[in-house]
Write an enzyme that holds these catalytic residues in place. Structure first.
Site, mmCIF file in Angstrom:
data_model
loop_
_atom_site.group_PDB
_atom_site.id
_atom_site.type_symbol
_atom_site.label_atom_id
_atom_site.label_comp_id
_atom_site.label_asym_id
_atom_site.label_seq_id
_atom_site.Cartn_x
_atom_site.Cartn_y
_atom_site.Cartn_z
ATOM 1 N N ASP A 138 -10.999 -49.553 20.563
ATOM 2 C CA ASP A 138 -11.794 -48.321 20.593
ATOM 3 C C ASP A 138 -11.107 -47.213 21.377
ATOM 4 O OD1 ASP A 138 -13.939 -48.931 19.006
ATOM 5 O OD2 ASP A 138 -15.187 -49.710 20.628
ATOM 6 N N ASN B 200 -12.435 -55.455 20.924
ATOM 7 C CA ASN B 200 -13.222 -54.308 20.476
ATOM 8 C C ASN B 200 -13.034 -53.116 21.409
ATOM 9 O OD1 ASN B 200 -15.158 -53.298 18.565
ATOM 10 N ND2 ASN B 200 -16.671 -53.337 20.213
ATOM 11 N N ASP C 250 -23.303 -9.557 3.306
ATOM 12 C CA ASP C 250 -23.460 -8.130 3.086
ATOM 13 C C ASP C 250 -22.072 -7.508 3.204
ATOM 14 O OD1 ASP C 250 -24.459 -5.622 2.750
ATOM 15 O OD2 ASP C 250 -25.450 -5.494 4.702
ATOM 16 N N ASN D 155 -10.648 -57.850 10.758
ATOM 17 C CA ASN D 155 -10.472 -58.835 11.828
ATOM 18 C C ASN D 155 -11.734 -59.663 12.054
ATOM 19 O OD1 ASN D 155 -7.853 -58.139 12.302
ATOM 20 N ND2 ASN D 155 -8.267 -56.819 14.049
ATOM 21 N N ASP E 10 -32.899 -10.788 6.778
ATOM 22 C CA ASP E 10 -31.978 -11.873 6.417
ATOM 23 C C ASP E 10 -32.492 -13.249 6.825
ATOM 24 O OD1 ASP E 10 -29.895 -10.369 5.199
ATOM 25 O OD2 ASP E 10 -29.208 -9.729 7.186
#
Length: 846
Positions: free
Chosen positions: A686, A682, A328, A657, A593
């Protein structure tokens, strides 16, 4: 036989109050607190902090991790206790790392949501009090007005011209009129006109109501419990799910194949199973849910600093992808401070009588609070002490007018104010410049000419009319006939000084602005010119009604301003834009609305909005300002870009890998890495990725909307996964044939190379620019360097033998360094070629 209690809509108010042990003045605060605990289990979404144990357990809920943990426990009894314990410690450490980060993110989001909590007005200790919607209890007496949401199923105690939107419950398009009554017990839901139901909202009028049921005990609760409704999946969530399926398929094929081949080669079954499960953990982006949560929560916190509160985290991605914003004009395009400029008669001359009647109408209205009425009341000092209010028919969005009855020196007078066309349709006469009532048709052309002139000047123009009532004191909607038109009231709400520059910044971000307003086309076009949309294309609600859906679809993208739009047309415009392929944001704060906010990809509201708008919205702005929105869009894109970085990282070095390891296990007479070493790899790789939420993002990634593209990710995975594997096999060859490495040296050398390559490639794939021209975030850079230093030091630490690691001679470390540098440079070259190939066809998809 026990007698059935009659339903609340079929009993008098006094009996309902007695049944709930309450009174017309409501509950005491102490009793409300007691009932809040008693009814806690009946809520649809009980208000609670994130359960720490549940969040911790979710870190280990992956079937692959559970299988690995199970196999580890078996190995404790059957095989190597030390190895099994190390694997267990690594898995638990990874889980706690994810829990710690996600727990902090969840707590931050809860604090942010409390800033935009929807509240209900209830009577506590006999006085009105605002309480969170979730704290309303059976027996509370609530005060309802236009824009309010029913906090539960309620029996009306008092009602005045109350109309309720029940579309969410009954599907009824038009608001339903409600009044105090006692109905038959068998009255169907759509005809229970003496009650309002949870999830519905007030369109106009006022009411006092007794809350009879909340949560699962309501009509809305019964439906949601049966259907277990979930919010629709965003494009980003859908993309993540498809990405997860892609990796799961690859993982299952690889793991089952590797396990079968190792067993076929007569290797130890439990070792082979642990190796396969460890590979699966390495391949599976287990941290993805945590990374997504952390990124979104981090983004939500940054957006909150920019005065943007995210209610639904998944909507951040859509916010960043948004390329069309519908809004608006009042308060966003304009200053939002409406001022009364003039009150004129039919001839265009200043009229004190028009001003007085407009002021009486605005001062005595009690329904929907409007900035128009506030502007009239604040206009100078108009003495209305000689007048008193007798009755009122509140404003609603169907009639578009407001009538009151006032008694004063001129007797009992009904005064009506509203949109000019809707006021004229209830008039039969008009006062000319001399104050004489003449047939309306005689001056209609003059009235319309004045209206066109005012609108062309950008002035919002309303009509004022009246009717003498004699001894009558009460009115209804049916009383709005035979009025006399008095004149015009003119308002201005100038554009914000900086709005043109703001719209330019949105345009630079690839977001086009479309104004949807109830104002007439002339006013809308004038405002459009004032904000720099000189050639703005305007489509009126009247033209829109005549258009088929196909015709609207073809034209909707070309229109800049939709004027004279009815509330139900807003949703139609939004849906047409979405069908045309746009990601649409809609910014609204009014009662009418709600449906458009729900239909948009991103529903945006403001903190000062009516309850129903804030409740439906995905994102709430603490200021009604497009500048705030510009900052929010940038933050949304930053969050999306950083989430995507993790996905790209998980599909590059890690994937390569693990793929290489699977192949090497078939070629070598020994396992290339022990299960505990795979899991350690791993976990270490991470750690830098956990900091990705705070990483800096290149300007070009924020310059335009970007959308999820699984095809792009698949291609990226293949390109960089293969590149990673090439260097892995190069490492194998160098260790075996150049350096004649022993088994422990081979594993240690490859462990070091794997972690270093996977950590440093993060700095390459995080940006489309050359890595030396895009500065990473400090946390990411230090985490990467810290992991690299830890990895290099680990073979020389006292506990290294427990991990199957052995100190490496300088020649081995030198070779690893050369291979990692070659890998980084090759990754940079591959990235350049990859993006050059994908840029033309994936301009807006990443």
């Amino acid at each position: 036989m026990e007698q059935q209690v009659p339903p609340f809509w079929s009993v008098p108010a006094a009996e309902a109050l007695k049944r709930l042990q309450t009174a017309p003045h409501g509950l005491s605060a102490a009793e409300a607190g007691s009932r809040l605990k008693r009814y806690a289990a009946r809520r649809l979404a009980p208000k609670k902090r994130t359960d720490a144990l549940t969040l911790l357990a979710s870190q280990f809920s992956s079937p692959i991790v559970l299988l690995l943990l199970g196999a580890t426990v078996i190995s404790i009894f059957l095989h190597d206790t030390t190895d099994a314990a190390i694997i267990l410690v690594i898995v638990l450490a990874s889980g706690f790392l994810g829990f710690w980060q996600e727990r902090g993110a969840a707590g931050a989001v809860e604090k942010l949501l409390s800033l935009v909590e929807v509240k209900a007005q209830v009577l506590r200790d006999g006085a009105p009090a605002d309480v969170p919607l979730t704290d309303v209890v059976p027996g509370d007496v609530v005060l309802l007005s236009a824009g309010a949401t029913a906090p539960g199923d309620c029996l009306l105690l008092e009602a005045r011209d109350l109309f309720v939107d029940e579309a969410t419950l009954t599907g009824e398009t038009f608001p339903v009129e409600k009044s105090v009554a006692v109905l038959e017990a068998g009255t169907p839901l759509p005809r229970r006109t003496n009650a309002v139901f949870m999830g519905t909202h007030m369109v106009s009028g006022t009411a006092t109501a007794l809350v009879v049921a909340i949560g699962k005990d309501t009509e809305f609760g019964a439906v949601s419990e049966r259907l277990k409704l979930r919010p629709p999946e965003t494009e980003f969530e859908h993309g993540l799910r498809r990405f997860g399926y892609l990796l799961l398929e690859v993982t299952l094929l690889l793991v089952i194949g590797i396990f079968a081949f190792n067993v076929y080669l007569h290797r130890h079954v439990l070792d082979s199973f642990l190796f396969s499960m460890a590979l699966a953990v390495g391949l599976t982006p287990q941290l993805l849910p945590a990374i997504v949560s952390i990124n979104l929560a981090h983004g939500a916190r940054r957006m909150a600093d920019r005065k943007v509160i995210v209610k639904r985290l998944a909507s951040i991605e859509n916010f960043g992808s948004m390329n069309v914003l519908c809004t608006d004009k009042t308060g966003t395009i304009t200053q939002g401070v409406v001022t009364l400029q003039a009150a004129n008669d039919v001839g265009g001359q200043t009229s004190d009588r028009v001003l007085l009647y407009a002021c009486l109408n605005a001062s005595f209205e009690t329904g929907f609070s409007s900035p128009i009425d506030a502007a009239i009341r604040n206009h100078g000092s108009i003495d209305i002490s000689a007048w008193r209010k007798l009755d009122e028919v509140p404003y609603d969005f169907l009639r578009k007018r407001l009538s009151i009855v006032a008694s004063g020196p001129e007797g009992n007078v009904m005064i009506t104010k509203g949109a000019l066309a809707q006021v004229l349709e209830v008039c039969t006469t008009a006062e000319d410049a001399a104050g004489v009532a003449v047939p309306l048709e005689r001056v209609r052309e003059q009235i319309e000419a004045q209206y066109t002139r005012y609108s062309g000047n950008g002035q919002r123009t309303l009509g004022v009319a009246c009717k003498k009532l004699g001894s009558e004191t009460g009115i209804s909607k049916e009383s709005e006939v035979g009025l006399t038109f008095l004149g015009f009231i003119l308002f201005s709400d100038p554009p914000k000084p900086e709005i043109e520059a703001t719209i330019g910044r949105l345009r630079e971000l690839g977001v086009s602005l479309k104004v949807i307003t109830g104002d007439n086309a002339l006013v809308a076009a004038t405002v459009a010119r004032a904000i720099g949309l000189g050639s703005a294309r305007v489509l009126s609600g009247h033209e829109l009604r005549k258009m088929s859906d196909g015709a609207l679809l073809a034209r909707v993208g070309q229109v800049d301003v939709f004027a004279e739009v009815e509330p139900n047309q807003k949703e139609r415009i939004i849906l047409a834009l979405r069908k045309a392929g746009h990601v649409v944001g809609y910014m609204g704060d009014g009662i009418n609305d709600a449906s458009a906010l729900h239909a948009a990809d991103v529903g945006l509201s403001v903190e000062s909005a009516v309850d129903v708008a804030k409740e439906v919205a995905d994102i709430v702005l603490l200021e009604k300002d497009l500048d705030v929105l510009v900052d929010g869009v940038r933050e949304g894109r930053t969050t999306f870009a950083n989430t995507l970085k993790y996905v790209l990282m998980a599909t590059s070095a890690n994937f390569g890998n693990m793929f290489s390891m699977a192949g090497a296990s078939l070629l070598l007479p020994f396992l290339p890495l022990l299960p505990k070493q795979i899991l350690l790899t791993n976990m270490l790789t991470d750690m830098p990725e956990m900091t990705i939420a705070s990483d800096s993002v290149d300007a070009e990634m924020l310059a335009r909307p970007r959308r999820w593209d699984i095809g792009f990710i698949r291609s990226f995975m293949l390109t960089f996964g293969v590149l990673s594997s090439v260097f892995d096999y190069l490492t194998f060859g160098a260790l075996l044939y150049l350096l004649k490495a022993s088994t422990d040296q081979f594993r240690t050398g490859w462990f070091v190379e794997s972690v270093l390559s996977a950590s440093f490639i993060v700095l390459v794939v995080r940006s489309r620019r050359p890595f030396f021209r895009s500065r990473p975030g400090k946390r990411l850079l230090w985490a990467t360097l810290g992991v690299a230093a830890t990895t290099l030091a680990m073979p020389f630490l006292p506990f290294a033998p427990l991990l199957g690691l052995t100190p490496l001679p300088p020649s081995f470390l030198g070779l690893v360094a050369v291979i990692v540098v070659m890998y980084i440079l090759s990754g940079e070259a591959a990235k350049h070629i990859f993006y050059r190939h994908f840029e033309p066809t994936h301009a807006d998809h990443v």
